[in-house]
Enzyme design. Structure first.
Site, short mmCIF file in Angstrom:
data_model
loop_
_atom_site.label_atom_id
_atom_site.label_comp_id
_atom_site.label_asym_id
_atom_site.label_seq_id
_atom_site.Cartn_x
_atom_site.Cartn_y
_atom_site.Cartn_z
N VAL A 77 0.86 -1.18 0.00
CA VAL A 77 0.00 0.00 0.00
C VAL A 77 0.90 1.23 0.00
CG1 VAL A 77 -1.71 1.26 1.37
CG2 VAL A 77 -1.81 -1.24 1.25
N CYS A 78 0.67 2.16 -0.92
CA CYS A 78 1.50 3.37 -1.01
C CYS A 78 1.40 4.15 0.30
CB CYS A 78 1.05 4.25 -2.17
SG CYS A 78 1.94 5.83 -2.21
N ILE A 79 2.54 4.35 0.94
CA ILE A 79 2.53 4.94 2.28
C ILE A 79 2.06 6.40 2.26
CG2 ILE A 79 5.02 5.52 2.21
CD1 ILE A 79 5.09 4.77 5.22
#
Lengths: 132, 92, 120
Positions: A77-79
């Site tokens: 998941v893109c932080i």
């Protein structure tokens, strides 16, 4: 063949995440590899641990988790996208002084560099969007 | 050889127009999600302008109660299309 | 790390959604990872490059500032759909950066030249 899947669609509001899940299942069923599923933009909502559904409906986050467990999938998941939208793991919760965290087990937070990296590793990159 | 996927229907004609512009005769357009509504007879003239092949995702047609004369693929067929083309471009 | 040609394709106007910013951040990340990247602006995406944006009025960051840093990241290949600009009554002079205008007929070749096309 090695696939990378990019999911930009959130669960519930658009169909894109559901299509991505079915596609990922079909890739694995055909004996191919999935290098990574990268969740970006509103797609990060697929990583919530707190989605609740009526009994006759299934939760997309739970289905991703089950698939990941069965096939040892890398769900990233893109932080930056996640933290802005309120999806955090324990580490990020502490960093931003939140008392709670909600990233589902089986998902990890990492940078956009992981999207670039997975494109480099894959034979095919397939993006699933919502409505831009 | 590019596989183009398109997930929005006739309410967003600009999306399909952009996709058509980017296609060549060796490409394939796969209509998915609301994109399958383009397979209705009312839009036959538009689809006739697609330079390559057009197919539609079976489960999305079934879900929406739409029947089509286009070639349809199931999820396994979708995966095969991605393999038979050099890359995938998603229009959404 | 192998060299891979990325094309980031964006069709959305700025500010109304996060697409413009997300597309820019993706392109910048490709560049940080030393991969050649091209940005392609289609449709309402051409509005992203208009001069004179002042989004402080809506409490957003100015995209023009990020766009002006693109050459510093060696992102010099910016393609703008000629037809999309014309349809909107605009010309290259209205844009914040020097760009290459691309005809519709040249789009398939542009897509073919890149290994991965990322739509945002």
């Amino acid at each position: 063949m090695i696939f990378s899947i990019i999911v930009q669609a959130p669960p519930v509001q658009s169909q894109g995440a559901e299509t991505a899940l079915r596609f990922t299942r079909a890739v694995l069923a055909a004996g191919h590899q999935v290098h990574r599923v990268f969740f970006y933009r509103d797609g990060i909502h697929n990583g919530t641990d707190l989605a609740s559904h009526p009994q006759d409906e299934s939760s997309l986050p739970a289905q991703w988790q089950a698939l990941a467990q069965e096939h040892n999938l890398d769900l990233v998941v893109c932080i930056a996208a996640a933290v802005r939208r309120g999806i955090v793991n324990e580490g990020e919760a502490k960093r931003y002084h939140h008392e709670h965290w909600n990233l589902a087990p089986g998902f990890e937070l990492s940078g956009l560099g992981q999207l670039v990296d997975t494109c480099l590793q894959a034979d095919r990159v397939v993006t699933f969007g919502g409505r831009s | 050889m590019i596989l183009h996927t398109l997930n929005q229907g006739p309410g967003n004609p600009a999306l399909l127009e952009n996709c058509l512009t980017a296609m060549t005769a060796t490409d394939t357009l796969l209509l998915i999600e609301d994109g399958i509504y383009w397979s209705l007879p009312a839009y036959a003239d538009t689809l006739a302008r697609v330079p390559g092949r057009v197919q539609a995702l079976e489960s999305d047609l079934t879900a929406r109660g739409i029947k089509t004369a286009l070639t349809t693929v199931d999820d396994t067929g979708f995966v095969e299309l991605t393999i038979n083309h050099d890359k995938v471009v998603s229009w959404f | 790390m192998s060299t891979h040609r990325f094309l980031v394709m964006t069709r959305s106007a700025p500010y109304g959604t996060s697409a413009a910013r997300d597309a820019l951040e993706t392109a910048l990340t490709c560049s940080v990872f030393e991969q050649p990247v091209t940005l392609l602006f289609l449709d309402d995406g051409v509005f992203q490059l208009l001069k004179g944006q002042a989004p402080a009025s809506i409490e957003q960051k100015n995209l023009n500032a990020m766009q002006q840093s693109l050459p510093l990241y060696d992102i010099e290949r910016l393609y703008v759909s000629k037809r999309a600009l014309e349809l909107r009554g605009l010309s290259a002079a209205d844009l914040i950066l020097p760009v290459e205008l691309i005809d519709d007929a040249a789009l398939p070749a542009l897509l073919a030249q890149h290994d991965t096309v990322l739509s945002i």
